[in-house]
Design an enzyme around this catalytic site. Structure first.
Site, PDB file in Angstrom:
ATOM      1  N   ALA A  99       0.846  -1.195   0.000  1.00  0.00           N
ATOM      2  CA  ALA A  99       0.000   0.000   0.000  1.00  0.00           C
ATOM      3  C   ALA A  99       0.877   1.239   0.000  1.00  0.00           C
ATOM      4  O   ALA A  99       2.037   1.194   0.398  1.00  0.00           O
ATOM      5  CB  ALA A  99      -0.919   0.006   1.215  1.00  0.00           C
ATOM      6  N   ASP A 100       0.282   2.323  -0.441  1.00  0.00           N
ATOM      7  CA  ASP A 100       0.953   3.614  -0.376  1.00  0.00           C
ATOM      8  C   ASP A 100      -0.087   4.677  -0.044  1.00  0.00           C
ATOM      9  O   ASP A 100      -1.185   4.666  -0.598  1.00  0.00           O
ATOM     10  CB  ASP A 100       1.645   3.963  -1.692  1.00  0.00           C
ATOM     11  CG  ASP A 100       2.537   5.178  -1.516  1.00  0.00           C
ATOM     12  OD1 ASP A 100       3.604   5.043  -0.890  1.00  0.00           O
ATOM     13  OD2 ASP A 100       2.146   6.272  -1.960  1.00  0.00           O
ATOM     14  N   THR A 101       0.267   5.566   0.859  1.00  0.00           N
ATOM     15  CA  THR A 101      -0.640   6.619   1.310  1.00  0.00           C
ATOM     16  C   THR A 101      -0.006   7.979   1.075  1.00  0.00           C
ATOM     17  O   THR A 101       1.169   8.181   1.391  1.00  0.00           O
ATOM     18  CB  THR A 101      -0.949   6.454   2.810  1.00  0.00           C
ATOM     19  OG1 THR A 101      -1.528   5.166   3.023  1.00  0.00           O
ATOM     20  CG2 THR A 101      -1.901   7.534   3.307  1.00  0.00           C
TER      21      THR A 101
END
Length: 190
Positions: free
Chosen positions: A69-71
Site C-alpha cells: 500500500a501507499d498513502t
C-alpha cells in the site's frame, strides 16, 4: 490452507490493521525510490508506488501473495509525503490547518500471477491549529514518518473536525478495499 501473505511494508500501523482483520502475514519491506514523477498526479503516484512496492517484494518472494500500500496526503493538488525534518513537518501542518485535504491510499495485491489494485480516497477537514498545538504535536515525534506529517490514530486525531471516507485508509490501509482484494484472490481471513 493459503500460505501467509507477505506484507510489503515496515509500517507498524499497516501490520496492526491486518492483525485486526485476522490475516496471517509476514513482513518483508520493499526498498524503492518514492519520488513522484514530474507529470504524475496524486492518484497515479499512489497506485504506482503500491504496485512498485508489491513487485519489488514479489521479486524476493516469488510464488507468494504480496500485499502493498501507499498513502499520500494531497492539498491543492500537491502531494505531501513524509517530512524531511521537523521544519518541513511544521510547514505541512500549517498548510493543512483550517483546511480540507484528501488522503489517498492505493492497495496492490499480487497473487496467482495477477496484480489487483484498489484506491481509497478520504476527505479530511482539519481544525485551525495554533502554533502551540503544532509545536506540541511535533514534540511527540509522531509526525516524523507520516505522510502529511500527521497520524490520525495518534495525538493528531483531535485535529480532525470531519472525515468522509475510510478511517483505516487514512491510517494507511483501507480495510474494506483490502479485504475485497483478498477475497477476489481467494485469500480468506481467519
Amino acid at each position: 490452507m493459503v500460505e501467509a501473505v507477505v506484507l510489503a511494508s515496515k509500517s507498524p500501523r499497516r501490520a496492526e490493521l491486518l492483525q485486526q482483520i485476522g490475516l496471517r502475514f509476514e513482513v518483508m519491506a520493499a526498498d524503492i525510490d518514492e519520488t513522484p514523477a514530474a507529470s504524475e498526479d496524486a492518484q497515479q503516484y499512489v497506485r504506482r508506488m503500491a504496485t512498485e512496492k508489491a513487485m519489488a517484494v514479489v521479486a524476493l518472494a516469488p510464488n507468494r501473495a504480496v500485499l502493498a500500500a501507499d498513502t499520500s496526503v494531497i492539498v491543492d493538488g500537491e502531494i505531501l509525503g513524509k517530512p524531511e525534518n521537523r521544519r518541513h513537518a511544521e510547514t505541512m501542518l500549517n498548510l493543512l490547518s483550517g483546511r480540507s485535504h484528501q488522503v489517498m491510499t492505493a492497495v496492490a495485491l499480487y497473487a496467482d500471477g495477477q496484480l489487483r489494485q484498489a484506491l481509497s480516497v478520504t476527505e479530511v477537514n482539519f481544525a485551525v491549529l495554533s502554533s502551540a498545538q503544532i509545536s506540541a504535536y511535533l514534540a511527540t515525534g509522531e509526525a516524523d514518518d507520516k505522510a502529511g506529517s500527521y497520524g490520525i490514530q495518534g495525538a493528531a486525531g483531535y485535529f480532525v473536525q470531519h472525515l468522509a471516507g475510510s478511517y483505516s485508509g487514512v491510517v494507511g490501509l483501507p480495510l474494506y478495499e483490502t479485504a475485497a482484494l483478498l477475497s477476489e484472490a481467494g485469500i480468506g481471513l481467519e
